[in-house]
Scaffold this motif. Structure first.
Motif, PDB file in Angstrom:
ATOM      1  N   CYS A  31       0.820  -1.207   0.000  1.00 36.19           N
ATOM      2  CA  CYS A  31       0.000   0.000   0.000  1.00 36.19           C
ATOM      3  C   CYS A  31       0.858   1.262   0.000  1.00 36.19           C
ATOM      4  N   ASN A  32       2.095   1.155  -0.465  1.00 40.50           N
ATOM      5  CA  ASN A  32       2.901   2.356  -0.618  1.00 40.50           C
ATOM      6  C   ASN A  32       2.358   3.174  -1.796  1.00 40.50           C
ATOM      7  N   LYS A  33       3.052   4.262  -2.085  1.00 36.37           N
ATOM      8  CA  LYS A  33       2.582   5.124  -3.145  1.00 36.37           C
ATOM      9  C   LYS A  33       2.452   4.325  -4.439  1.00 36.37           C
ATOM     10  N   GLU A  35       2.236   2.935  -8.231  1.00 29.92           N
ATOM     11  CA  GLU A  35       3.015   3.172  -9.441  1.00 29.92           C
ATOM     12  C   GLU A  35       2.090   3.318 -10.640  1.00 29.92           C
ATOM     13  N   CYS A 184      -4.818   2.487   0.194  1.00 28.06           N
ATOM     14  CA  CYS A 184      -3.615   3.074  -0.403  1.00 28.06           C
ATOM     15  C   CYS A 184      -3.812   4.561  -0.681  1.00 28.06           C
ATOM     16  N   GLN A 187      -3.707   6.548   2.675  1.00 25.77           N
ATOM     17  CA  GLN A 187      -2.374   6.612   3.253  1.00 25.77           C
ATOM     18  C   GLN A 187      -1.481   7.610   2.516  1.00 25.77           C
ATOM     19  N   ASN A 188      -1.626   7.712   1.179  1.00 27.54           N
ATOM     20  CA  ASN A 188      -0.698   8.508   0.392  1.00 27.54           C
ATOM     21  C   ASN A 188      -1.259   9.842  -0.069  1.00 27.54           C
ATOM     22  N   TYR A 189      -2.576  10.010  -0.057  1.00 29.61           N
ATOM     23  CA  TYR A 189      -3.189  11.242  -0.565  1.00 29.61           C
ATOM     24  C   TYR A 189      -4.247  11.752   0.415  1.00 29.61           C
ATOM     25  N   TYR A 278     -11.289  12.679  -3.650  1.00 30.03           N
ATOM     26  CA  TYR A 278      -9.987  12.970  -4.245  1.00 30.03           C
ATOM     27  C   TYR A 278     -10.153  13.515  -5.665  1.00 30.03           C
ATOM     28  N   TRP A 309      -1.679   3.008 -10.590  1.00 25.47           N
ATOM     29  CA  TRP A 309      -2.482   3.983 -11.320  1.00 25.47           C
ATOM     30  C   TRP A 309      -2.699   3.429 -12.725  1.00 25.47           C
TER      31      TRP A 309
END
Length: 841
Positions: A31-33, A35, A184, A187-189, A278, A309
């Protein structure tokens, strides 16, 4: 209301009925940024990816499009546009495989992606002064944003202000197994999500805003708390499936239940997904349309489960092609393991509502076991339904009962199928039944609309009818009033005057006349006369052509006589016979026609004579026997009478007729070697006909006198009178035919002469009977006559047997036929003798 909101602020949560706790399978997903997926070679972008209607296409095949360029447009919020997620050339606009379990083709814009990715000119960001609710809604619509959590409802239509809103809920409770796209994103946005929530608050102005996240996502909760503002509550809820459902989430956070046929807005609440928030932020602050989204790629065959993405319109095969362990043709599930569906083809594109792709090892299909009525499905149903009963009704197509048990309230979460020990695919049966119910509802709606149109038309027609009736009544009243006024003022009636003018005009017209009723009708006499003149001219021309084309004067004369007889009104049958006789140059044919006429007259005379009762018993008995014999030999007698085209049932008679025909033909060839085209022959034929006519008239006069006298004397005896009448009829009928056959009769063989000499006795007896009137007055002489007739018939029968053909066995001679032939020949011989006697005298 204040106490209820205070409870929510204080952290109270509620529970809902049912629900399950499946294994999440999210621990191994990165669940990192996220790709960006590798650029595909081709995109297939459906023009409708939302609930509502599709917009109007703005592009054509061959156009170059840039990244973020609108492909469709619409002024209505229920039809948000779609945009090109990558730049390239449009190579097709055609139906392509859809992202649906049925894979039904949908109209799509196919783009060949180029290497130089260029962005289109996006709308400029909205400043703080321009951030009005209307401007935000318009920007959201132009950016093509729709719900990204499930159904895909158009966001601009959903956030349009309707009435004061109590609670705005941002759904971050991603409860389904495998799916971690929202986790994800949070967490990142988190800051962008909170910014989108603030814009939604500006439009909706809710009393309370809550961002709900399940307690198994601690990183997401922490990131949102850091980025949140004071007026936004970040609420952690228990992990339970399906807490992410709209109605279940409302009940958990507020304790209020959204009932059947009810929307959250009816309770003053609205739910939006974190992905939608978002996208709203990116559209308003950057002018970026919705072109891509985060998709979770997971499953047993995926090498490194993660989030990416993915541009909208990318084929599923391009997403998973380089992420699987080796080459596999395993089917892909779009969505989670509970509510997702198996894709029939990996050519289906990623759309705005696609949040997860799962690729697992194919499992052997397990056969469904019968339902054991355990009731586990009813306990797991979050909507409080009875899945067991719905299953039976759906399986049996009892749609009305399924509707009564609220099958339309099923959210298809799959909790009932998850806990079913019989492995029954309950949700599939529910989906099928719901589709049928929707189809019935649509048909009923169309029928209602048609009925409304019909009723409106009937009402309109009735109204028009009443209006016309009222107008006619008013006009009649006006005419009546005018007539009364005219009568008072001694003025003529205008209607009568108008009718009189019309009649006068018609009377003065040369093309009109007045019929018996006084009405003026068109006069068509001139046209009729002209038509008759044209017909007469055509007939005259036709007669001239026929006279010119006919080379034989005799034929032309015969045709003229036939036309004259037709005009004089003769019967069609007589005309046809005379025409054939005149045209025929064969004496045999003429003789056959004459015999047919004689037979017809003989039958008529016999019928008249037989209709009178006989005073002599002997004569009556003879007549009865003759009638019986006539009935028995009807078929053969008819065949002999009709002549040449049919075969006699009596072989002896048939053989005699055949011999007579042959001898007639030979005599005709000897006496008339050439047809009437030779002038000498034609003159000879004319002389023979004239002589024949003279002899007929003389014989008729003499024979008539000799027959009339005995008839007058013997009129007292009905039988004798009948015999005299028959003799007269037969003599008149055979007058013409015997003269024509005279040459052929002279060459008859010895058998015919013997037959004639034998028949002479019968004729002599009959002549004695006719000449001696006193003989018929006594019974003894009548018996003698009967005996002589019987003897002659026996002799005729013996001669017929002798004349039978040697090739064919002789059959029994019909007495009636033999008697008829004998009488004809005897009369013929007597007539010849009488003519010779008259000539000598």
């Amino acid at each position: 209301m204040v106490a209820w909101l205070d409870k929510i602020k204080q952290g109270f949560t509620w529970n809902y009925q049912g629900g399950v706790h499946p294994e999440t399978n999210k621990q191994d997903i990165n669940c990192n940024k996220p790709e960006l997926i590798n650029l595909p070679k081709e995109l297939s972008i459906p023009v409708q990816q939302h609930i509502g209607s599709a917009g109007k296409l703005l592009v054509e095949v061959g156009d170059k499009v840039l990244r973020g360029q609108a492909l469709t447009e619409s002024q209505f919020f229920q039809a948000p546009p779609v945009h090109a997620s990558l730049s390239g050339e449009i190579i097709a606009i055609e139906p392509r495989v859809s992202a649906h379990a049925s894979a039904i083709p949908e109209l799509s814009v196919v783009i060949r992606v180029d290497e130089q990715q260029q962005d289109a000119q996006w709308p400029s960001p909205l400043s703080d002064e321009d951030l009005s609710p209307e401007a935000i809604c318009q920007r959201v619509h132009l950016s093509g944003i729709s719900g990204m959590g499930g159904a895909g409802f158009p966001t601009a239509l959903k956030i349009t202000p309707h009435k004061p809103l109590d609670v705005l809920i941002i759904n971050g409770a991603e409860c389904e197994p495998y799916i971690s796209a929202d986790d994800c994103l949070m967490q990142n946005y988190a800051a962008e999500i909170i910014g989108g929530v603030a814009l939604l608050q500006k439009v909706l102005k809710p009393a309370l805003t809550i961002v709900a996240v399940e307690d198994d996502k601690p990183k997401a909760i922490k990131a949102l708390e850091v980025a949140s503002k004071q007026d936004i509550i970040i609420r952690s809820i228990p992990t339970k499936y399906p807490s992410g459902g709209e109605k279940q989430l409302i009940q958990v956070l507020t304790g209020k239940e959204v009932k059947a046929n009810q929307l959250p807005i009816d309770l003053g609440m609205l739910v939006q997904n974190v992905g939608t928030a978002y996208a709203v932020h990116r559209a308003v602050t950057l002018g970026e349309p919705l072109m891509s989204r985060i998709v979770t790629l997971a499953g047993d065959l995926v090498t490194s489960p993660s989030n990416y993405w993915v541009p909208i319109g990318t084929a599923v095969r391009d997403v998973i092609s380089k992420k699987l362990q080796g080459e596999h043709n395993a089917p892909t599930i779009m969505g989670g393991s509970m509510m997702g569906f198996m894709l029939p083809s990996n050519q289906a594109p990623v759309v705005k509502t696609t949040n997860c792709l799962i690729v697992n090892n194919p499992m052997a299909a397990e056969n469904e076991s019968p339902c054991i009525r355990c009731g586990e499905c009813a306990q797991a149903c979050p909507m409080g339904l009875l899945p067991q009963q719905l299953f039976w009704y759906a399986k049996g197509d009892e749609l009305n009962k399924a509707r009564d048990f609220n099958i339309m309230d099923c959210i298809e979460c799959g909790a009932c199928a998850f806990v079913c020990p019989s492995e029954i695919s309950l949700v599939q049966h529910y989906r099928t039944a719901k589709a049928k119910i929707r189809s019935e509802d649509l048909a009923q709606k169309e029928a209602d609309i048609a009925k409304q149109r019909f009723d409106a038309r009937q009402a309109r027609l009735e109204k028009d009818k009443l209006e016309r009736k009222a107008k006619h009544q008013q006009a009649a009243l006006r005419r009546q009033a005018q007539a009364e006024d005219s009568a008072k003022q001694n003025k003529p009636d205008p209607v009568a005057a108008a009718l009189a003018r019309v009649k006068n005009k018609q009377a003065g017209s040369p093309a009109a006349k007045q019929d018996e009723t006084g009405e003026w009708v068109p006069d068509n006499q001139a046209a009729i006369a002209a038509r008759e003149a044209r017909k007469a001219e055509r007939r005259a021309k036709k007669q001239d052509d026929e006279s010119k084309t006919s080379p034989n004067p005799a034929v032309a004369a015969a045709i003229a006589r036939a036309k004259a007889k037709k005009q004089q009104g003769e019967e069609s049958e007589t005309t046809a016979v005379e025409g054939e006789t005149s045209k025929s140059s064969n004496p045999a044919v003429a003789a056959a026609i004459a015999r047919a006429k004689a037979k017809k007259q003989t039958d008529n005379s016999e019928t008249l004579s037989e209709s009178k009762p006989s005073q002599n018993p002997a004569v009556a008995a003879a007549i009865a026997r003759a009638k019986a014999k006539k009935q028995q030999g009807k078929d053969s007698e008819t065949t002999v009478t009709d002549g040449e085209n049919s075969k006699s049932s009596n072989p002896a008679v048939a053989a005699a007729i055949a011999r007579a025909k042959a001898k007639k033909a030979e005599a005709q060839q000897q006496t008339e070697p050439t047809p009437a085209t030779n002038p000498a022959v034609a003159a000879a034929v004319a002389r023979v006909k004239a002589k024949k006519q003279a002899s007929q008239e003389a014989s008729t006069d003499q024979t008539g006198d000799s027959l009339n006298k005995p008839a007058a004397k013997s009129s007292a005896n009905p039988a004798v009178a009948a015999a005299i009448a028959r003799a007269k009829a037969k003599k008149a009928a055979l007058a013409e035919s015997e003269e024509v056959n005279e040459s052929a009769s002279k060459t008859n063989n010895k058998d015919d002469e013997a037959f004639e000499s034998t028949s002479t006795g019968d004729e002599a007896v009959q002549q004695n009977t006719l000449s001696d009137g006193s003989a018929s007055a006594s019974d003894s002489k009548a018996k003698a006559i009967a005996a002589a007739v019987a003897k002659a018939k026996a002799q005729k029968a013996n001669i017929a047997d002798t004349n039978s053909s040697p090739e064919k066995p002789a059959k029994k001679v019909n007495p009636a036929v033999a008697a008829a032939v004998a009488r004809a020949k005897a009369k013929k011989l007597a007539e010849q003798q009488r003519e010779e006697k008259d000539t000598n005298e």
